[in-house]
Design a protein around this motif. Structure first.
Motif, PDB file in Angstrom:
ATOM      1  N   TRP A  21       0.800  -1.215   0.000  1.00 61.99           N
ATOM      2  CA  TRP A  21       0.000   0.000   0.000  1.00 61.99           C
ATOM      3  C   TRP A  21       0.838   1.273   0.000  1.00 61.99           C
ATOM      4  O   TRP A  21       0.501   2.229  -0.698  1.00 61.99           O
ATOM      5  CB  TRP A  21      -0.973  -0.002   1.178  1.00 61.99           C
ATOM      6  CG  TRP A  21      -1.842  -1.206   1.207  1.00 61.99           C
ATOM      7  CD1 TRP A  21      -1.890  -2.157   2.193  1.00 61.99           C
ATOM      8  CD2 TRP A  21      -2.787  -1.633   0.219  1.00 61.99           C
ATOM      9  NE1 TRP A  21      -2.804  -3.128   1.859  1.00 61.99           N
ATOM     10  CE2 TRP A  21      -3.375  -2.845   0.659  1.00 61.99           C
ATOM     11  CE3 TRP A  21      -3.197  -1.114  -1.003  1.00 61.99           C
ATOM     12  CZ2 TRP A  21      -4.341  -3.520  -0.056  1.00 61.99           C
ATOM     13  CZ3 TRP A  21      -4.156  -1.790  -1.731  1.00 61.99           C
ATOM     14  CH2 TRP A  21      -4.722  -2.974  -1.256  1.00 61.99           C
ATOM     15  N   TYR A  22       1.909   1.294   0.768  1.00 65.91           N
ATOM     16  CA  TYR A  22       2.713   2.519   0.850  1.00 65.91           C
ATOM     17  C   TYR A  22       3.395   2.805  -0.494  1.00 65.91           C
ATOM     18  O   TYR A  22       3.337   3.927  -1.007  1.00 65.91           O
ATOM     19  CB  TYR A  22       3.743   2.434   1.975  1.00 65.91           C
ATOM     20  CG  TYR A  22       4.293   3.789   2.319  1.00 65.91           C
ATOM     21  CD1 TYR A  22       3.659   4.602   3.251  1.00 65.91           C
ATOM     22  CD2 TYR A  22       5.415   4.295   1.672  1.00 65.91           C
ATOM     23  CE1 TYR A  22       4.134   5.867   3.544  1.00 65.91           C
ATOM     24  CE2 TYR A  22       5.902   5.555   1.967  1.00 65.91           C
ATOM     25  CZ  TYR A  22       5.255   6.345   2.907  1.00 65.91           C
ATOM     26  OH  TYR A  22       5.726   7.599   3.173  1.00 65.91           O
ATOM     27  N   VAL A  54      -2.943   1.888   4.243  1.00 62.29           N
ATOM     28  CA  VAL A  54      -1.750   2.144   5.063  1.00 62.29           C
ATOM     29  C   VAL A  54      -2.192   2.465   6.490  1.00 62.29           C
ATOM     30  O   VAL A  54      -1.666   1.913   7.457  1.00 62.29           O
ATOM     31  CB  VAL A  54      -0.897   3.308   4.489  1.00 62.29           C
ATOM     32  CG1 VAL A  54       0.159   3.759   5.493  1.00 62.29           C
ATOM     33  CG2 VAL A  54      -0.240   2.900   3.182  1.00 62.29           C
TER      34      VAL A  54
END
Length: 127
Positions: A21-22, A54
């Protein structure tokens, strides 16, 4: 998922599929900032989904709720797809996440969001 003609977007979508996700957020944000107006809203929405996840991973339920809420609101104004990504399906997943996050803690966590092709669409063939 259909082949994406935009290599940078395809790379970001691969990170989404890997639940990174990041890194996905970083890749999508760069695309969003450099995109023409017609692509900005759906790309910004994907950025918000990645950031929401995140926050969720980091135990920030409030942050995840806020970002999913913004993403769902944006998705309601997006076209049906972005380079083969079914935004209607993503909106359904977002609403599920938002209901979960707004409920009292302790419910069943929804599965991570997944991107798919719109129903009835054919995969794009490489040129």
């Amino acid at each position: 998922m259909a082949a994406c003609p935009d290599v940078a977007l395809a790379s970001a979508l691969a990170l989404f599929a890997q639940e990174d996700w990041y890194a996905c957020h970083d890749a999508l944000e760069e695309l969003w900032q450099e995109s023409p107006e017609s692509r900005r809203r759906p790309l910004h929405t994907l950025v918000q989904v990645a950031v929401a996840m995140v926050h969720w991973q980091q135990g920030n339920r409030r942050g995840a709720t806020l970002l999913w809420g913004e993403a769902v609101a944006r998705l309601s104004h997006c076209r049906d797809e972005l380079d083969g990504v079914d935004l209607v399906h993503l909106n359904e997943q977002g609403r599920r996440w938002l209901r979960f996050l707004q409920a009292s803690p302790g419910g069943t966590v929804p599965p991570p969001p997944r991107l798919c092709r719109p129903a009835g669409s054919e995969p794009r063939k490489a040129d």
